[in-house]
Scaffold this motif. Sequence first.
Motif, mmCIF file in Angstrom:
data_model
loop_
_atom_site.group_PDB
_atom_site.id
_atom_site.type_symbol
_atom_site.label_atom_id
_atom_site.label_comp_id
_atom_site.label_asym_id
_atom_site.label_seq_id
_atom_site.Cartn_x
_atom_site.Cartn_y
_atom_site.Cartn_z
ATOM 1 N N THR A 50 -6.696 1.319 9.565
ATOM 2 C CA THR A 50 -7.693 0.995 8.543
ATOM 3 C C THR A 50 -8.863 0.238 9.177
ATOM 4 O O THR A 50 -8.726 -0.436 10.194
ATOM 5 N N HIS A 83 0.975 5.528 -0.008
ATOM 6 C CA HIS A 83 0.341 6.823 0.104
ATOM 7 C C HIS A 83 1.371 7.859 -0.275
ATOM 8 O O HIS A 83 2.513 7.802 0.157
ATOM 9 N N ARG A 121 3.888 7.163 5.197
ATOM 10 C CA ARG A 121 3.692 5.892 5.884
ATOM 11 C C ARG A 121 2.269 5.376 5.729
ATOM 12 O O ARG A 121 1.302 6.126 5.865
ATOM 13 N N HIS A 122 2.166 4.086 5.441
ATOM 14 C CA HIS A 122 0.882 3.388 5.496
ATOM 15 C C HIS A 122 0.725 2.782 6.879
ATOM 16 O O HIS A 122 1.579 2.032 7.342
ATOM 17 N N HIS A 171 0.847 -1.172 0.000
ATOM 18 C CA HIS A 171 0.000 0.000 0.000
ATOM 19 C C HIS A 171 0.882 1.222 0.000
ATOM 20 O O HIS A 171 1.832 1.323 0.758
ATOM 21 N N SER A 189 -2.580 -4.988 1.201
ATOM 22 C CA SER A 189 -1.230 -4.521 0.930
ATOM 23 C C SER A 189 -0.442 -5.551 0.132
ATOM 24 O O SER A 189 0.143 -5.238 -0.911
#
Length: 537
Positions: free
Chosen positions: A22, A4, A16-17, A2, A93
């Motif tokens: 989530t 960002h 950072r993911h 994933h 991810s």
Amino acid sequence: MHAHGREAAGGLVYERHRPEETQLYRLVERHYPAFVEHLAEQGKALPAYVEKEFEAYLKCGRLEHGFLRARCESCHCERLVAFSCKRRGFCPSCGARRMAETAALLADEVLPALPLRQWVISFPFALRFLFASCPEALARALEVIYRLLATHLAHKAGFARKEAATGAVTLVQRFGSALNLNIHLHLLCLDGVYVQRPDGGLRFRRVKAPDREELECLVRRIAERVGGALERMGLLARDADAAWLDLPPAEDADAMTQLIGSSVTYRIALGPQAGRKALMLRTITPLAGEDLTNERVAKAYGFSLHAGVGCEAHQRALRERLCRYIARPAVAEQRLTVSVQGKVVYLLKTPYRDGTTHMVFEPLDFIARLAALVPRPRVNLTHYHGVLAPNHRWRAEVTPAGRGRGSRGTAQPERSAIERHAAMTWAQRLKRVFDIDVKSCVRCGGAVRVIASIEEPALIERILAHVRERGAKVEPARGPLSTGPPVMACALSCLCVTKSFYPPRADSPTRTPAGHWPGWFASPHPIAASPPCHGVI
């Protein structure tokens, strides 16, 4: 994988993911223990591979379970990179990472620059249950389907089956838009056949796109041949009026039979409403009548065949995008929400014809849906056929990589075992899919390389405690989002990668008998003795 990103002067910069923030992670973390306990009360248990899937997902992308230490060679700015779970079930991810890797492999090394067509075959509910329970049956059905498709293309081009050869790549998708278990096949097939010229060379003969009449004839033959093959395997029984599965009874302690059956038929698996249809929200007006807009769809006996999507030889970007589509992960986090009543609401990718746009689950039933999506270990979900198969005599001549039996007349450099099996690195995936360059420092633009792999729990806690303390002192309080240039602070940055992406380097630091990295902890303060560092991001 994933990613960002935010805009910066030099393009997108990685951010950072945080999987723990989530909705999917929170739901699994909170309700998976209750789900296991509920099954135990019924005297049932999940298979070991499903339990490992959930346990690994809860560790995926979390710095608390290990990370790599990456440092800029110029300014010594550091980044901590968390490990990933590498699972094939429902982790968004790792599913996105695998999607990018598979699409790059197919587009760069396997699929030739020729017209392609996507053939999508779906099955009746009974066969979906059978294929989930018995992967050998799915492999046999796929052999039958490809043989029929290859014969159809050869005859349409004016050749006998043995005089021409086509090729295809099949990806087995196990999920539907409603998070239901829907095993179906996506075949990326050459839109024509290869024939051999008198001089020994190969010539490609393209065929016209199929019409509805051809598809209706083909789907009927697929249904008949697949049914006959399963009957010969002893998995299907039928008489003059009906057909049914002939399977041995499941064990009482096996929970997967119930979970798979409920997921296949869109029913609730657990709780007082078990056996009823899952709740659907209809928010648009239903469409009346049969959908006649697509001429390249045919149905027969519960089978469905779709052949309406293709790409031309020069459309390389479309070809890779199509590969990403058929290799996409099962769960789309952006379509997942939780209502004020605590129910899980999942938005459908495309509304149903009856107006359904959302599926609504109780939390435990949502976990049951995820469990049903987990494939068995050591079951291939990607298959190569015809001239694209590894051992076909023409593979080296038709594939871009030029590897396989035979040669193109020029010697191919021999690659080592590591080179043959190496996957794309995490940095290459981010650059290719999201145009984010993580090998360059976000502060000075210098080169970033991995200097250590941290896996010991005590060492992990000491490093993270120091970074949290340092970040709390440096990072300002959060306020409204700024429209100006980003301000760099000493904060954590996490990227999910696998340990195998970085083989040990000869110049990497080695462990001491005490389990510490040399030069790190010579003083009481955890990182006071490390080389100069302007921050950890």
